[in-house]
Write an enzyme that holds these catalytic residues in place. Sequence first.
Site, PDB file in Angstrom:
ATOM      1  N   ARG A  90       0.833  -1.210   0.000  1.00  0.00           N
ATOM      2  CA  ARG A  90       0.000   0.000   0.000  1.00  0.00           C
ATOM      3  C   ARG A  90       0.865   1.256   0.000  1.00  0.00           C
ATOM      4  NH1 ARG A  90      -4.534   0.822   4.592  1.00  0.00           N
ATOM      5  NH2 ARG A  90      -2.660   1.098   5.875  1.00  0.00           N
ATOM      6  N   LYS A 112      -2.650   6.946   1.210  1.00  0.00           N
ATOM      7  CA  LYS A 112      -2.394   7.253   2.625  1.00  0.00           C
ATOM      8  C   LYS A 112      -1.308   8.324   2.678  1.00  0.00           C
ATOM      9  CE  LYS A 112      -1.948   4.739   7.012  1.00  0.00           C
ATOM     10  NZ  LYS A 112      -3.260   5.111   7.555  1.00  0.00           N
ATOM     11  N   GLU A 170     -15.307   7.155   8.045  1.00  0.00           N
ATOM     12  CA  GLU A 170     -14.347   6.504   8.927  1.00  0.00           C
ATOM     13  C   GLU A 170     -14.129   7.367  10.156  1.00  0.00           C
ATOM     14  OE1 GLU A 170     -10.840   6.234   6.526  1.00  0.00           O
ATOM     15  OE2 GLU A 170     -10.517   8.406   6.509  1.00  0.00           O
TER      16      GLU A 170
END
Length: 291
Positions: free
Chosen positions: A53, A152, A185
């Site tokens: 990721r 991210k 989230e």
Amino acid sequence: MDKGICWLEGRIQPLSEARISVMDHGLLYGDGVFEGVRFYHDTPFMLEEHLQRLLDSARAIGLDCPWPQQTLVDIVAQVVAAFSDTEGYLRILLTRGKGALGIDPRSCSRPQLIVIADRLQMIAPEVRQQGADLIIAATRRLPVDGLDPRIKSLNYLNHIMARMEANHAGAHEAILLNAQGKVTEGTADNLFLVKNGTLQTPPVTDGALAGITRQLILDLADRENLPWREHSLAPYDLYTADECFLTGTGAELIPAGSIDGRPLTQCPGPVFRKLAAGFRKHIDTVCRSRT
């Protein structure tokens, strides 16, 4: 005493001695990506998924990583071996590196890699047992057509502002909605709820991070024959849920006791307890087998 350590510029050093340039674009503009990784029994947990990721996030923002994945694995192993405890938390950061003032990234000639090992306790043990109090923040999640939530990145400003709202309200965590008012989230974690025995979580397309722990929970649900759905959720769904809990590398699993002052009917509920037991068993199985 500070026991944190850091790999930087090819050597491991105490956090108190680590230095980067004030001209690093990660500092100046949040121009970079990162991963958080727990390690248990001296073994990084799901490291391959985290590194993949990290590299995907870097590619998505046009940031070349000169360290091959195996080199990253070796660096992480050095840091874990040098840390004072057998369990801890890693923060792996890849920035655009040092450059000139101004947002043009072409002045950044060499990326910067930083690997930190330290302790991380996101919530007190008694809160983890009794359930966290959540609020729904006024701060909204960045829209998916502006910044893909699968990236991210180092810029967490809207999440920090939402956490400040939780602090001011005396809550433990805040939930962010998207521009359409759908649940996305927490500030540093994914969210699940349970209604009538069915596990439910928002989709990435609504703004949720494609969490690695989130995916593990869905895999564990399949192993336990627990029905689950990934679909859009509204605040109403949170208020009327039987159970609610948070997941993440830093958070691990945290049950929610209330949302906007509305108590959950089950905390920790039977679904959470079953998944939490499966989660710990999976960690022990994976990490002990590699030591």
